[in-house]
Design a protein around this motif. Structure first.
Motif, PDB file in Angstrom:
ATOM      1  N   PRO A 109       2.636  -1.146   8.839  1.00 20.91           N
ATOM      2  CA  PRO A 109       2.548   0.333   8.669  1.00 20.91           C
ATOM      3  C   PRO A 109       2.597   0.706   7.102  1.00 20.91           C
ATOM      4  CG  PRO A 109       4.609  -0.415   9.393  1.00 20.91           C
ATOM      5  CD  PRO A 109       3.894  -1.699   9.333  1.00 20.91           C
ATOM      6  N   LEU A 110       1.419   0.477   6.247  1.00 20.12           N
ATOM      7  CA  LEU A 110       1.638   0.805   5.071  1.00 20.12           C
ATOM      8  C   LEU A 110       0.618   2.083   4.450  1.00 20.12           C
ATOM      9  CD1 LEU A 110       0.808  -2.970   3.652  1.00 20.12           C
ATOM     10  CD2 LEU A 110       2.978  -1.624   3.293  1.00 20.12           C
ATOM     11  N   PRO A 111       1.065   2.994   3.518  1.00 21.23           N
ATOM     12  CA  PRO A 111       0.438   4.051   3.375  1.00 21.23           C
ATOM     13  C   PRO A 111      -1.063   3.891   3.353  1.00 21.23           C
ATOM     14  CG  PRO A 111       2.018   3.768   1.719  1.00 21.23           C
ATOM     15  CD  PRO A 111       2.182   2.396   2.362  1.00 21.23           C
ATOM     16  N   PHE A 112      -1.885   2.870   3.032  1.00 22.92           N
ATOM     17  CA  PHE A 112      -3.155   2.874   2.786  1.00 22.92           C
ATOM     18  C   PHE A 112      -4.106   2.513   4.205  1.00 22.92           C
ATOM     19  CE2 PHE A 112      -1.877  -1.343   1.779  1.00 22.92           C
ATOM     20  CZ  PHE A 112      -2.966  -2.049   2.177  1.00 22.92           C
ATOM     21  N   ILE A 113      -3.133   2.076   5.174  1.00 23.45           N
ATOM     22  CA  ILE A 113      -3.590   1.764   6.402  1.00 23.45           C
ATOM     23  C   ILE A 113      -3.715   3.076   7.329  1.00 23.45           C
ATOM     24  CG2 ILE A 113      -3.597   0.442   8.590  1.00 23.45           C
ATOM     25  CD1 ILE A 113      -3.827  -1.435   6.245  1.00 23.45           C
ATOM     26  N   PRO A 114      -5.051   3.387   7.872  1.00 23.48           N
ATOM     27  CA  PRO A 114      -4.941   4.359   8.793  1.00 23.48           C
ATOM     28  C   PRO A 114      -3.882   4.259  10.023  1.00 23.48           C
ATOM     29  CG  PRO A 114      -7.097   3.523   8.318  1.00 23.48           C
ATOM     30  CD  PRO A 114      -6.367   2.667   7.739  1.00 23.48           C
ATOM     31  N   ASP A 157      -3.748   5.411  12.924  1.00 25.86           N
ATOM     32  CA  ASP A 157      -4.151   4.736  14.325  1.00 25.86           C
ATOM     33  C   ASP A 157      -4.945   3.154  14.462  1.00 25.86           C
ATOM     34  OD1 ASP A 157      -6.480   5.368  12.645  1.00 25.86           O
ATOM     35  OD2 ASP A 157      -7.452   5.926  14.392  1.00 25.86           O
ATOM     36  N   ARG A 158      -4.843   2.544  12.959  1.00 23.35           N
ATOM     37  CA  ARG A 158      -5.077   1.327  12.897  1.00 23.35           C
ATOM     38  C   ARG A 158      -3.904   0.200  12.800  1.00 23.35           C
ATOM     39  NH1 ARG A 158     -10.515   0.233  12.760  1.00 23.35           N
ATOM     40  NH2 ARG A 158      -9.746  -1.679  13.728  1.00 23.35           N
ATOM     41  N   VAL A 159      -2.517   0.727  12.540  1.00 23.82           N
ATOM     42  CA  VAL A 159      -1.546  -0.067  12.524  1.00 23.82           C
ATOM     43  C   VAL A 159      -1.231  -0.868  13.660  1.00 23.82           C
ATOM     44  CG1 VAL A 159       0.961   0.081  12.067  1.00 23.82           C
ATOM     45  CG2 VAL A 159      -0.382   1.573  10.608  1.00 23.82           C
ATOM     46  N   GLY A 160      -0.937  -2.276  13.388  1.00 26.14           N
ATOM     47  CA  GLY A 160      -0.864  -3.217  14.591  1.00 26.14           C
ATOM     48  C   GLY A 160      -2.194  -3.563  15.025  1.00 26.14           C
ATOM     49  N   ASP A 161      -3.423  -3.277  14.336  1.00 30.19           N
ATOM     50  CA  ASP A 161      -4.565  -3.953  14.931  1.00 30.19           C
ATOM     51  C   ASP A 161      -4.592  -5.204  13.765  1.00 30.19           C
ATOM     52  OD1 ASP A 161      -5.111  -1.778  16.546  1.00 30.19           O
ATOM     53  OD2 ASP A 161      -6.966  -0.928  15.476  1.00 30.19           O
ATOM     54  N   THR A 162      -5.507  -6.110  14.572  1.00 29.26           N
ATOM     55  CA  THR A 162      -5.731  -7.349  13.908  1.00 29.26           C
ATOM     56  C   THR A 162      -7.134  -7.165  13.017  1.00 29.26           C
ATOM     57  OG1 THR A 162      -4.664  -8.612  15.734  1.00 29.26           O
ATOM     58  CG2 THR A 162      -5.965  -9.841  14.186  1.00 29.26           C
ATOM     59  N   PHE A 163      -7.302  -7.709  11.762  1.00 26.65           N
ATOM     60  CA  PHE A 163      -8.170  -7.588  10.789  1.00 26.65           C
ATOM     61  C   PHE A 163      -8.417  -8.931  10.057  1.00 26.65           C
ATOM     62  CE2 PHE A 163      -6.503  -3.256  10.922  1.00 26.65           C
ATOM     63  CZ  PHE A 163      -7.627  -2.645  11.090  1.00 26.65           C
ATOM     64  N   VAL A 164      -9.491  -9.123   9.563  1.00 27.25           N
ATOM     65  CA  VAL A 164      -9.351 -10.449   8.519  1.00 27.25           C
ATOM     66  C   VAL A 164      -9.439  -9.509   7.153  1.00 27.25           C
ATOM     67  CG1 VAL A 164     -12.055  -9.944   8.333  1.00 27.25           C
ATOM     68  CG2 VAL A 164     -11.066 -12.185   7.779  1.00 27.25           C
ATOM     69  N   MET A 165      -8.590 -10.559   6.235  1.00 29.87           N
ATOM     70  CA  MET A 165      -8.409  -9.633   5.062  1.00 29.87           C
ATOM     71  C   MET A 165      -8.671 -10.412   3.959  1.00 29.87           C
ATOM     72  SD  MET A 165      -4.413  -8.632   4.232  1.00 29.87           S
ATOM     73  CE  MET A 165      -3.720 -10.438   3.855  1.00 29.87           C
TER      74      MET A 165
END
Ligand SMILES: Cc1cc2nc3c(=O)[nH]c(=O)nc-3n(C[C@H](O)[C@H](O)[C@H](O)COP(=O)(O)OP(=O)(O)OC[C@H]3O[C@@H](n4cnc5c(N)ncnc54)[C@H](O)[C@@H]3O)c2cc1C
Length: 461
Positions: A253-258, A260-268
């Motif tokens: 949960p960071l300010p730049f993460i939308p 509704d996408r907090v908790g989703d898995t991403f490649v970074m």
């Protein structure tokens, strides 16, 4: 014939000025705790060493009393090498002073300092050297294994910046190790882990690194093959000021993460630019065009802030398990497996990082230091870190499955600091062509293998 009596704990207490915390003493539970919560061990005593004399007394006591000896720096060992059951722990963490000489651009660092201690002191003078990705890790263990971090491409591994060390060896002697003095020991310390003694201080070269430009780019999982393929070619030719690595990450949960996408898995992509700061924004561009970016944060920041950016994921006591190997080429087959297993990262503190170790790391020969894999492009690490003991089996299985799936396209060995407790069978492969010479140095300085809680080298002969 004189029979030497074994020393007692009371005699040790009389001899050392530092606190000796034994079972039953106040503070024992705190003193015995290491970072990895999986290892809940009960040593006979912990010497909270404050100076070299305490370390000498502890080494002599452990040897003469016939106790197992653990040396603890930052306490971050994955396999819990900084503790034991029933033995002696020399905890170097009170020895954390960092003295910076800006004129010579050198730092003298206590054997128990963390990279946070190091950065705090060096940044005051606008200086830094290669440390890890997390600032709570010990300078000691990280450096002795090699030392991989953001600054490895411009400035080499931590060991490539090590100029000398002060070491208490198994015979209780205090030795200096450098290119000019005990050069064999100095060679072994640079990649041979904690095999040769307790290092009470390290002398490092520093570099003018103050503010850097950093970027975090989150992409949908379906972009993983594109990102990894891009990395495989980009990082071979990229200017050495880049210290970027790909990862799989559950969005915090960071300010730049939308929201509704907090908790989703991403490649970074974690991108670090140590070149001129006004070129930083341009340096981020390739990471915006490789695939659609879902969320990003980019901008200048003090180097210590980047070095501490992942600290919160790894609080003391979190349970962890990790495995790694060296990689020369990210093949299509490996990329396919990354896409499968990376998408299954079980929690925010679990990840896979592929650290580039080319650039300046490749300008050192494979047998110039004990760190043999100078031709590898990446050091891969798959990390699980979790709180609930009931999840142990599940998290360990994820790491092992991911590791096994990518192993066919990796080198036989891996970075000694990315080994699990079940990796002792990989020691030869990890030290590779340097194993035999390491065994010779081991027999010279630790013939009875007093320092064996590490990726252990059997003394030659
Ligand atoms: C959250 C996290 C992030 C990490 N990130 C990185 C990274 O980015 N790059 C990287 O290279 N590694 C990384 N590592 C791995 C790390 O390098 C190893 O775990 C390392 O062993 C930790 O060193 P320490 O001093 O904190 O550990 P400890 O548990 O104190 O020691 C580990 C080993 O080193 C020996 N040792 C430590 N200090 C001394 C000393 N002064 N003298 C003699 N022997 C000593 C110990 O005896 C033991 O065998 C990470 C680990 C963690 C937990």
């Amino acid at each position: 014939m004189t029979v030497m009596n074994k020393p007692t704990v009371d005699e040790l207490r009389e001899q050392v000025r530092a606190p000796v915390v034994a079972a039953g003493d106040p503070g024992y539970d705190q003193a015995r705790a290491v970072h990895n919560g999986v290892f809940d061990k009960h040593p006979e005593l912990v010497i909270q060493a404050e100076q070299v004399a305490d370390v000498v007394a502890g080494v002599n006591y452990a040897r003469d009393a016939g106790r197992e000896l653990a040396i603890r720096g930052g306490g971050h060992s994955g396999p819990g090498f900084g503790t034991n059951d029933g033995g002696v722990v020399i905890d170097l963490s009170p020895m954390r002073t960092v003295h910076v000489d800006p004129a010579s651009q050198r730092a003298l660092v206590g054997g128990g300092a963390t990279w946070g201690d190091f950065n705090y002191a060096a940044h005051t003078f606008g200086l830094a050297t290669t440390g890890g990705i997390v600032s709570t890790t010990g300078v000691g263990g990280l450096t002795l294994g090699g030392g991989i971090g953001y600054l490895a491409r411009p400035y080499g591994l931590s060991i490539d910046n090590l100029r000398s060390a002060e070491v208490v060896t198994a015979d209780g002697q205090v030795r200096q190790a450098s290119a000019d003095e005990n050069a064999d020991l100095f060679w072994g310390l640079r990649g041979g882990g904690g095999n040769f003694g307790a290092v009470t201080s390290f002398e490092f070269d520093l570099h003018p690194v103050s503010d850097i430009y950093a970027g975090l780019f989150f992409y949908e999982l379906e972009s993983a093959p594109d990102l990894l393929r891009f990395f495989n070619t980009f990082i071979r030719e990229a200017p050495e000021a880049y210290g970027a690595f790909p990862a799989f990450q559950i969005a915090p949960p960071l300010p730049f993460i939308p929201e509704d996408r907090v908790g989703d898995t991403f490649v970074m992509a974690v991108v670090h630019w140590a070149g001129p700061i006004d070129e930083g924004e341009k340096a981020m561009e390739p990471f915006r065009s490789v695939a659609p970016v879902v969320a990003e944060m980019a901008g200048p920041m003090p180097y210590p802030a980047l070095n501490a950016a992942f600290d919160a994921f790894f609080p003391k006591g979190i349970r962890s398990y990790w495995k790694g190997h060296f990689v020369k080429e990210l093949t299509d087959a490996a990329i396919e497996q990354h896409a499968i297993y990376g998408s299954k990262v079980p929690e925010m503190s679990a990840t896979m990082h592929l650290y580039p170790i080319n650039g300046a790391c490749h300008r050192v020969g494979a047998d110039d230091t004990a760190f043999a894999y100078r031709d590898a492009t990446f050091a891969q690490v798959i990390v699980a870190a979790w709180q609930d003991p009931a999840a142990d089996e599940d998290r360990i299985r994820w790491v092992r499955d991911y590791y096994n799936a990518t192993a066919p396209d990796a080198e036989p060995g891996g970075y000694v600091n990315f080994m699990a407790d079940d990796d002792s069978g990989r020691v030869h492969d990890n030290y590779s062509r340097n194993y035999d010479q390491l065994a010779v140095v081991k027999s010279q300085y630790d013939p009875d293998n007093l320092f064996h809680l590490n990726q252990n080298i059997a003394p030659a002969g």
